[in-house]
Motif scaffolding. Structure first.
Motif, PDB file in Angstrom:
ATOM      1  N   ILE A  49       0.875  -1.168   0.000  1.00  0.00           N
ATOM      2  CA  ILE A  49       0.000   0.000   0.000  1.00  0.00           C
ATOM      3  C   ILE A  49       0.911   1.215   0.000  1.00  0.00           C
ATOM      4  CG2 ILE A  49      -1.764   1.278   1.263  1.00  0.00           C
ATOM      5  CD1 ILE A  49      -2.717  -1.366   2.439  1.00  0.00           C
ATOM      6  N   ASP A  50       0.894   1.978  -1.097  1.00  0.00           N
ATOM      7  CA  ASP A  50       1.743   3.168  -1.165  1.00  0.00           C
ATOM      8  C   ASP A  50       1.087   4.325  -0.416  1.00  0.00           C
ATOM      9  OD1 ASP A  50      -0.039   4.549  -2.929  1.00  0.00           O
ATOM     10  OD2 ASP A  50       0.970   3.733  -4.687  1.00  0.00           O
ATOM     11  N   ASP A  51       1.778   5.443  -0.339  1.00  0.00           N
ATOM     12  CA  ASP A  51       1.293   6.577   0.455  1.00  0.00           C
ATOM     13  C   ASP A  51      -0.049   7.107  -0.025  1.00  0.00           C
ATOM     14  OD1 ASP A  51       3.522   6.467   2.089  1.00  0.00           O
ATOM     15  OD2 ASP A  51       4.614   8.025   1.002  1.00  0.00           O
ATOM     16  N   GLU A  52      -0.233   7.204  -1.330  1.00  0.00           N
ATOM     17  CA  GLU A  52      -1.497   7.717  -1.864  1.00  0.00           C
ATOM     18  C   GLU A  52      -2.646   6.758  -1.563  1.00  0.00           C
ATOM     19  OE1 GLU A  52       1.280   7.522  -3.768  1.00  0.00           O
ATOM     20  OE2 GLU A  52       1.777   9.622  -4.138  1.00  0.00           O
ATOM     21  N   GLU A  53      -2.396   5.468  -1.764  1.00  0.00           N
ATOM     22  CA  GLU A  53      -3.419   4.460  -1.477  1.00  0.00           C
ATOM     23  C   GLU A  53      -3.760   4.465   0.009  1.00  0.00           C
ATOM     24  OE1 GLU A  53      -2.014   1.382  -5.013  1.00  0.00           O
ATOM     25  OE2 GLU A  53      -1.184   1.180  -3.002  1.00  0.00           O
ATOM     26  N   ARG A  54      -2.738   4.616   0.843  1.00  0.00           N
ATOM     27  CA  ARG A  54      -2.937   4.661   2.295  1.00  0.00           C
ATOM     28  C   ARG A  54      -3.829   5.846   2.672  1.00  0.00           C
ATOM     29  NH1 ARG A  54      -0.401   2.055   5.911  1.00  0.00           N
ATOM     30  NH2 ARG A  54       1.258   1.453   4.498  1.00  0.00           N
ATOM     31  N   GLN A  55      -3.571   7.007   2.077  1.00  0.00           N
ATOM     32  CA  GLN A  55      -4.374   8.194   2.377  1.00  0.00           C
ATOM     33  C   GLN A  55      -5.831   7.999   1.978  1.00  0.00           C
ATOM     34  OE1 GLN A  55      -2.259  11.331   0.358  1.00  0.00           O
ATOM     35  NE2 GLN A  55      -0.908  11.695   2.109  1.00  0.00           N
ATOM     36  N   VAL A  56      -6.054   7.405   0.811  1.00  0.00           N
ATOM     37  CA  VAL A  56      -7.429   7.167   0.352  1.00  0.00           C
ATOM     38  C   VAL A  56      -8.129   6.196   1.291  1.00  0.00           C
ATOM     39  CG1 VAL A  56      -8.859   6.203  -1.492  1.00  0.00           C
ATOM     40  CG2 VAL A  56      -6.954   7.718  -2.060  1.00  0.00           C
ATOM     41  N   LEU A  57      -7.463   5.095   1.641  1.00  0.00           N
ATOM     42  CA  LEU A  57      -8.076   4.117   2.549  1.00  0.00           C
ATOM     43  C   LEU A  57      -8.375   4.729   3.910  1.00  0.00           C
ATOM     44  CD1 LEU A  57      -6.126   0.805   1.851  1.00  0.00           C
ATOM     45  CD2 LEU A  57      -8.522   1.290   1.358  1.00  0.00           C
ATOM     46  N   GLN A  58      -7.415   5.472   4.451  1.00  0.00           N
ATOM     47  CA  GLN A  58      -7.628   6.090   5.760  1.00  0.00           C
ATOM     48  C   GLN A  58      -8.817   7.040   5.732  1.00  0.00           C
ATOM     49  OE1 GLN A  58      -3.627   7.635   6.289  1.00  0.00           O
ATOM     50  NE2 GLN A  58      -3.182   6.090   7.843  1.00  0.00           N
ATOM     51  N   ALA A  59      -8.891   7.889   4.725  1.00  0.00           N
ATOM     52  CA  ALA A  59     -10.001   8.835   4.624  1.00  0.00           C
ATOM     53  C   ALA A  59     -11.321   8.097   4.458  1.00  0.00           C
ATOM     54  CB  ALA A  59      -9.768   9.792   3.462  1.00  0.00           C
TER      55      ALA A  59
END
Length: 82
Positions: free
Chosen positions: A46-56
């Motif tokens: 999970i890259d940083d962008e994917e992580r941000q989307v999942l977290q949000a």
């Protein structure tokens, strides 16, 4: 061995799928969560962008998830440190 991010991030596709799912009924069901997870883990990370989307996504939808989905989301958050 950790896969290198070669520009194959799925965050845009994942965000689009999440928006579409939420717009249909305001929540995510288990199939939708599993689809998003499969999409994001195609490269085994999970890259940083994917992580941000999942977290949000998980934060905004937490109160709307059915119990089984909330449990799955919690497992994903714990496993992937979201």
């Amino acid at each position: 061995m950790t896969a290198m991010n070669t520009g194959q991030s799925k965050w845009i596709e994942m965000a689009s799928a999440a928006i579409q799912s939420f717009s249909e009924d305001g929540s995510l069901d288990m199939d939708e969560v599993n689809f998003l997870l499969t999409l994001v883990l195609q490269d085994d990370e999970i890259d940083d962008e994917e992580r941000q989307v999942l977290q949000a996504l998980f934060e905004k939808g937490a109160s709307l998830f059915p119990n089984d989905v909330a449990e799955k989301v919690k497992e994903i958050q714990d496993k992937h440190h979201l």
